[in-house]
Motif scaffolding. Sequence first.
Motif, PDB file in Angstrom:
ATOM      1  N   GLY A  90       0.788  -1.230   0.000  1.00 20.65           N
ATOM      2  CA  GLY A  90       0.000   0.000   0.000  1.00 20.65           C
ATOM      3  C   GLY A  90       0.814   1.270   0.000  1.00 20.65           C
ATOM      4  O   GLY A  90       0.283   2.340   0.314  1.00 20.65           O
ATOM      5  N   TYR A  91       2.090   1.205  -0.392  1.00 19.51           N
ATOM      6  CA  TYR A  91       2.926   2.398  -0.379  1.00 19.51           C
ATOM      7  C   TYR A  91       2.456   3.416  -1.413  1.00 19.51           C
ATOM      8  O   TYR A  91       2.144   3.072  -2.546  1.00 19.51           O
ATOM      9  N   CYS A  92       2.418   4.670  -1.005  1.00 21.36           N
ATOM     10  CA  CYS A  92       2.176   5.803  -1.907  1.00 21.36           C
ATOM     11  C   CYS A  92       0.846   5.721  -2.652  1.00 21.36           C
ATOM     12  O   CYS A  92       0.706   6.296  -3.731  1.00 21.36           O
ATOM     13  N   ILE A  93      -0.127   5.023  -2.110  1.00 18.79           N
ATOM     14  CA  ILE A  93      -1.449   5.010  -2.728  1.00 18.79           C
ATOM     15  C   ILE A  93      -2.063   6.411  -2.631  1.00 18.79           C
ATOM     16  O   ILE A  93      -1.978   7.059  -1.598  1.00 18.79           O
ATOM     17  N   GLU A  94      -2.670   6.854  -3.705  1.00 23.60           N
ATOM     18  CA  GLU A  94      -3.165   8.228  -3.756  1.00 23.60           C
ATOM     19  C   GLU A  94      -4.672   8.345  -3.606  1.00 23.60           C
ATOM     20  O   GLU A  94      -5.192   9.437  -3.378  1.00 23.60           O
TER      21      GLU A  94
END
Length: 258
Positions: free
Chosen positions: A143-147
């Motif tokens: 889930g890194y850097c989900i916008e």
Amino acid sequence: MEFVDFLGDNRLRHKIVYDKNNSDCIYCGEIADSREHVPSKVFLTRPFPDNLGIVPACSKCNKSFSSDEIFLSILIEKLKSRYFYPNYEYSSEVESRINYNKKIVSDIENILQNNDVSYFDDRIQRMLFKLAVGHSVFEISEGYCIEEGTINYSFASDMSFEEIEEFTLPFNISEEPLPEMGSRVYERILIVEYTLQSMENARDFLVAPLILLDWVDVQDCKYSYTCYRFGDEIIVKMVVNEFLYATVVFDLDQEGIY
């Protein structure tokens, strides 16, 4: 609640375990020069849990959420006292926070006079999204850097007892792949046996395992959450102060999501 150490793939450590100038911010991907608690201590009370979860974050992302964290914590307290608990009393910590943040309190009270909590919807969703990213990365290493994501929330004053009971049930992950080896989620997996009766012979029974994922109880009556990946979606559920019940869904089937 005492969190366990991250024991997964070392190639993921810079995204999960804070190491100054050698970690990535989980929100934007830039170099992480600070650490952030998940959840923020503003949603908890003293004495704080041992070994509270920490994720890497850059100073810009870390500071940009501070006002929203304070706002949401005070909003929940105000709503509980106004609509749900007639004799509700603030703790000394909450009283101090309210006295120190008079502008935020004034804004909240002015809107609540019109019974229009929806006015704060964007701000509430922004905070819930941020919390969900932190829980997802910390627990299942994804889930890194989900916008963006789909966010739904309700207050206990608008929910029935049955709805709250259903919301807080463990995830059934019996048919789902297991996550990254060493992820903290393994500490919460429960295997329960259940009995099935044969459709052909009423005397025949089959004992089968049911794999459930328990909630993380960060602090009793203050904050709990759970999250898991189901196919191309990560589902994060949170209960804040036994009053705010929120679900955030991240769609991983998007370009640039990893």
